[in-house]
Design a protein around this motif. Structure first.
Motif, mmCIF file in Angstrom:
data_model
loop_
_atom_site.group_PDB
_atom_site.id
_atom_site.type_symbol
_atom_site.label_atom_id
_atom_site.label_comp_id
_atom_site.label_asym_id
_atom_site.label_seq_id
_atom_site.Cartn_x
_atom_site.Cartn_y
_atom_site.Cartn_z
ATOM 1 N N ASN A 189 6.141 -4.095 36.251
ATOM 2 C CA ASN A 189 7.022 -4.482 37.362
ATOM 3 C C ASN A 189 8.283 -3.629 37.415
ATOM 4 O OD1 ASN A 189 5.365 -6.361 38.502
ATOM 5 N ND2 ASN A 189 6.211 -8.085 37.353
ATOM 6 N N ALA A 190 8.830 -3.302 36.244
ATOM 7 C CA ALA A 190 10.036 -2.459 36.231
ATOM 8 C C ALA A 190 9.715 -1.095 36.835
ATOM 9 C CB ALA A 190 10.548 -2.302 34.800
ATOM 10 N N PHE A 191 8.622 -0.482 36.403
ATOM 11 C CA PHE A 191 8.291 0.871 36.896
ATOM 12 C C PHE A 191 7.861 0.838 38.367
ATOM 13 C CE2 PHE A 191 7.069 1.705 32.208
ATOM 14 C CZ PHE A 191 8.394 1.945 31.893
ATOM 15 N N LYS A 192 7.266 -0.284 38.764
ATOM 16 C CA LYS A 192 6.850 -0.417 40.171
ATOM 17 C C LYS A 192 8.045 -0.337 41.109
ATOM 18 C CE LYS A 192 2.713 -3.239 40.682
ATOM 19 N NZ LYS A 192 2.261 -4.611 40.918
ATOM 20 N N THR A 193 9.192 -0.880 40.677
ATOM 21 C CA THR A 193 10.357 -0.875 41.574
ATOM 22 C C THR A 193 10.819 0.555 41.875
ATOM 23 O OG1 THR A 193 11.934 -1.062 39.776
ATOM 24 C CG2 THR A 193 11.247 -3.123 40.780
ATOM 25 N N ALA B 264 6.383 3.914 41.036
ATOM 26 C CA ALA B 264 5.535 4.724 40.159
ATOM 27 C C ALA B 264 4.075 4.520 40.520
ATOM 28 C CB ALA B 264 5.753 4.309 38.709
ATOM 29 N N LYS B 265 3.280 5.542 40.228
ATOM 30 C CA LYS B 265 1.831 5.411 40.354
ATOM 31 C C LYS B 265 1.315 5.228 38.916
ATOM 32 C CE LYS B 265 -2.041 8.425 41.172
ATOM 33 N NZ LYS B 265 -2.327 9.832 40.984
ATOM 34 N N PHE B 266 0.460 4.238 38.710
ATOM 35 C CA PHE B 266 -0.006 3.965 37.348
ATOM 36 C C PHE B 266 -1.390 4.549 37.117
ATOM 37 C CE2 PHE B 266 3.060 0.736 38.330
ATOM 38 C CZ PHE B 266 3.814 0.624 37.165
ATOM 39 N N VAL B 267 -1.499 5.307 36.050
ATOM 40 C CA VAL B 267 -2.820 5.771 35.631
ATOM 41 C C VAL B 267 -3.115 5.082 34.298
ATOM 42 C CG1 VAL B 267 -4.126 7.767 34.821
ATOM 43 C CG2 VAL B 267 -2.711 7.941 36.881
ATOM 44 N N GLU B 268 -4.196 4.327 34.272
ATOM 45 C CA GLU B 268 -4.512 3.527 33.084
ATOM 46 C C GLU B 268 -5.475 4.274 32.161
ATOM 47 O OE1 GLU B 268 -5.607 -0.574 34.156
ATOM 48 O OE2 GLU B 268 -4.725 -0.181 36.113
ATOM 49 N N VAL B 269 -5.219 4.142 30.862
ATOM 50 C CA VAL B 269 -6.102 4.765 29.873
ATOM 51 C C VAL B 269 -6.752 3.662 29.047
ATOM 52 C CG1 VAL B 269 -6.222 6.362 27.921
ATOM 53 C CG2 VAL B 269 -4.574 6.770 29.741
ATOM 54 N N ASP C 104 10.627 9.461 40.047
ATOM 55 C CA ASP C 104 10.795 9.673 41.486
ATOM 56 C C ASP C 104 9.589 9.006 42.132
ATOM 57 O OD1 ASP C 104 13.152 11.282 41.586
ATOM 58 O OD2 ASP C 104 11.981 12.942 40.746
ATOM 59 N N GLY C 105 9.786 8.517 43.365
ATOM 60 C CA GLY C 105 8.690 7.836 44.055
ATOM 61 C C GLY C 105 7.412 8.658 43.997
ATOM 62 N N GLY C 106 6.313 8.023 43.589
ATOM 63 C CA GLY C 106 5.025 8.714 43.549
ATOM 64 C C GLY C 106 4.717 9.391 42.223
ATOM 65 N N ASP C 107 5.690 9.446 41.310
ATOM 66 C CA ASP C 107 5.413 10.025 39.989
ATOM 67 C C ASP C 107 4.415 9.169 39.236
ATOM 68 O OD1 ASP C 107 7.109 12.144 40.221
ATOM 69 O OD2 ASP C 107 8.737 11.298 39.015
ATOM 70 N N THR C 108 3.694 9.818 38.349
ATOM 71 C CA THR C 108 2.685 9.094 37.568
ATOM 72 C C THR C 108 3.225 8.653 36.211
ATOM 73 O OG1 THR C 108 0.899 10.303 38.621
ATOM 74 C CG2 THR C 108 0.414 9.354 36.470
ATOM 75 N N ILE C 109 2.898 7.418 35.875
ATOM 76 C CA ILE C 109 3.156 6.896 34.531
ATOM 77 C C ILE C 109 1.789 6.637 33.932
ATOM 78 C CG2 ILE C 109 4.110 4.920 33.225
ATOM 79 C CD1 ILE C 109 6.075 6.677 34.921
ATOM 80 N N THR D 114 2.591 13.771 35.844
ATOM 81 C CA THR D 114 2.924 12.638 34.962
ATOM 82 C C THR D 114 4.323 12.829 34.380
ATOM 83 O OG1 THR D 114 0.614 12.317 34.394
ATOM 84 C CG2 THR D 114 2.234 11.422 32.857
ATOM 85 N N LYS D 115 5.128 11.755 34.432
ATOM 86 C CA LYS D 115 6.475 11.839 33.850
ATOM 87 C C LYS D 115 6.462 11.409 32.393
ATOM 88 C CE LYS D 115 9.535 13.621 36.490
ATOM 89 N NZ LYS D 115 10.400 12.990 37.480
ATOM 90 N N PHE D 116 5.851 10.245 32.126
ATOM 91 C CA PHE D 116 5.784 9.826 30.722
ATOM 92 C C PHE D 116 4.565 8.958 30.442
ATOM 93 C CE2 PHE D 116 8.972 6.862 32.672
ATOM 94 C CZ PHE D 116 8.351 5.629 32.433
ATOM 95 N N ILE D 117 4.266 8.896 29.136
ATOM 96 C CA ILE D 117 3.230 7.979 28.651
ATOM 97 C C ILE D 117 3.992 6.762 28.152
ATOM 98 C CG2 ILE D 117 1.408 7.640 26.928
ATOM 99 C CD1 ILE D 117 1.379 10.804 26.706
ATOM 100 N N TYR D 118 3.641 5.592 28.656
ATOM 101 C CA TYR D 118 4.285 4.369 28.171
ATOM 102 C C TYR D 118 3.348 3.735 27.140
ATOM 103 C CZ TYR D 118 5.853 -0.488 28.090
ATOM 104 O OH TYR D 118 6.277 -1.731 27.675
ATOM 105 N N THR D 119 3.857 3.547 25.921
ATOM 106 C CA THR D 119 2.981 3.016 24.874
ATOM 107 C C THR D 119 3.664 1.931 24.051
ATOM 108 O OG1 THR D 119 1.649 3.615 22.934
ATOM 109 C CG2 THR D 119 3.653 4.866 23.241
#
Ligand code: PMP
Length: 407
Positions: A130-134, A137-142, A113-118, A164-169
């Motif tokens: 780019n896919a998640f940006k559409t 999403a808000k990106f939190v970098e580790v 949902d708009g504003g969710d964190t990945i 946070t909705k998911f961790i993308y790895t």
């Protein structure tokens, strides 16, 4: 005409990579920029035979609409591959997608949902950003080190970002760094996801292309709660042009993926699916992957020894055990974009690392691809890029020195 675009279209800039790749397609350029497999390894003749057999044996069905879940014999092969790498699953957990890129996009559709964190690695795969940006999403970098994502950092970010909705790895030979998430951290990632109640999207296009060292089980192997969505593809082990990828996830998720995929494209190309299934029936994919691995191993070794020989000694770079990429870290004040354009003037291309940081937090690294150029071109190209770097780094020192004097 007045602008009719939806508001969300401003969320993604026109693809900088595409622009970069356009320039690097000029025939005089030695390109380490794209993430392209070696085309001379594509089993064209075998696919030609598979194609003829499909048209002869099942031409009408192969050219007809088909089910969204995918061609059953192909799903069976995928399911077997999943079991072999330690993912305990069944056929109902497998959905064929139009490349793994579609699977990534569907994760955005299903979960953001708009504003969710990945939460993702810093840096990470550009087309996923780019896919998640559409989906806004808000990106939190580790941060990462040579052993992949740092788990203490991950936990800190999970605490700070409760939505946070998911961790993308990308655990194996990550795009863009070529680094791999070590075993203990895979277990820990699943534990943390469970503790903080988030999903994990495991994007694994490169795991099968390991040419050195010991294999690790996928992150999903440690998943006992159906929290990990595993994504992979035939792009790197067969050909990317067929656009065949897959999702392996809990049945509840797959049902939703199916509904959303139906809305997107009804189903993945039936002909490509049948041709690939026929190829897998007639030929030995493992033998083919073995060939790919030996060629990439040689190219990677050549590139690493050229980096050692021709690049300034103070630069550090990753030493991948598989996959397609090497990541070169430049001194802090050196702009990767500048090195990229100086490289192009000298007919050699790479990708400036800046693009892989969703929040554009860093600008001093380069991604080099070794799978797509011959040994000879790798030697010639790295030598050229080395000359550019020696020249530009020299200037940087001079610049810093003169600045110090002025101040
Ligand atoms: N994930 C990663 C990490 C990638 O590097 C790529 C392509 N280079 C993809 C997904 C998409 O691959 P495809 O759609 O061809 O399966």
């Amino acid at each position: 005409m007045e602008n009719k675009f939806a508001k969300r279209t401003h969320l993604v800039e026109s693809s900088e990579t595409r622009e970069i790749l356009k320039v690097t397609e000029r025939p005089e350029i030695i390109s380490f920029a794209g993430g392209l497999p070696a085309p001379e390894l594509f089993p064209v003749e075998h696919l030609q035979n598979a194609c003829a057999a499909v048209l002869k044996e099942a031409g009408e069905s192969a050219l007809q609409y088909s089910t969204t879940e995918g061609f059953l014999p192909l799903r069976r092969v995928i399911f077997q591959r999943m079991s072999r790498i330690g993912i305990n699953t069944n056929l109902k957990n497998v959905l064929v997608t139009s490349g793994s890129q579609q699977a990534i996009d569907l994760c955005g559709r299903l979960f953001i949902d708009g504003g969710d964190t990945i939460i993702c690695l810093s840096p990470t795969y550009l087309a996923a950003i780019n896919a998640f940006k559409t989906y806004n999403a808000k990106f939190v970098e580790v941060d990462m080190d040579d052993e992949g994502m740092i788990m203490e950092e991950l936990e800190k970010k999970l605490i700070e970002n409760p939505n946070t909705k998911f961790i993308y790895t990308i655990p194996d030979f990550q795009n863009p760094t070529g680094r791999t998430l070590k075993l203990e951290r895979r277990k820990k990632m699943v534990e943390l996801a469970s503790q903080y109640n988030v999903l994990i999207v495991e994007d694994n296009p490169y795991g099968a292309i390991r040419f050195l060292g010991d294999e690790f089980p996928p992150v999903k192997h440690f998943d006992t709660e159906g929290r990990v969505i595993y994504i992979s593809t035939f792009s790197k082990i067969l050909t990317p042009g067929l656009r065949l990828g897959w999702i392996c996830a809990d049945e509840g998720f797959i049902e939703k993926y199916v509904a959303f995929k139906q809305a997107a494209d009804l189903h993945t190309d039936s002909f490509a699916q049948r041709m690939t299934a026929k190829y897998l029936e007639l030929y030995d994919l493992e033998e083919h992957i073995h060939k790919i691995k030996s060629v990439y191993k040689e190219r990677c070794t050549v590139m690493l020894s050229c980096l050692e020989e021709f690049f300034p000694k103070r630069l550090s770079y990753s030493k991948p055990e598989g996959g397609l990429f090497i990541w070169v870290e430049l001194p802090e004040n050196v702009s990767a974009e500048h090195i990229f354009s100086e490289g192009l003037k000298n007919n050699v291309a790479c990708v400036p690392g800046t693009l892989f940081f969703p929040n554009r937090t860093s600008r001093n690294a380069l991604r080099l691809n070794y799978s797509n150029m011959s040994k000879e071109k790798i030697i010639e190209g790295i030598k050229l890029l080395g000359e550019v770097l020696h020249r530009e780094l020299q200037k940087e020192t001079t610049f810093l020195d003169s600045k110090l004097t002025v101040n």
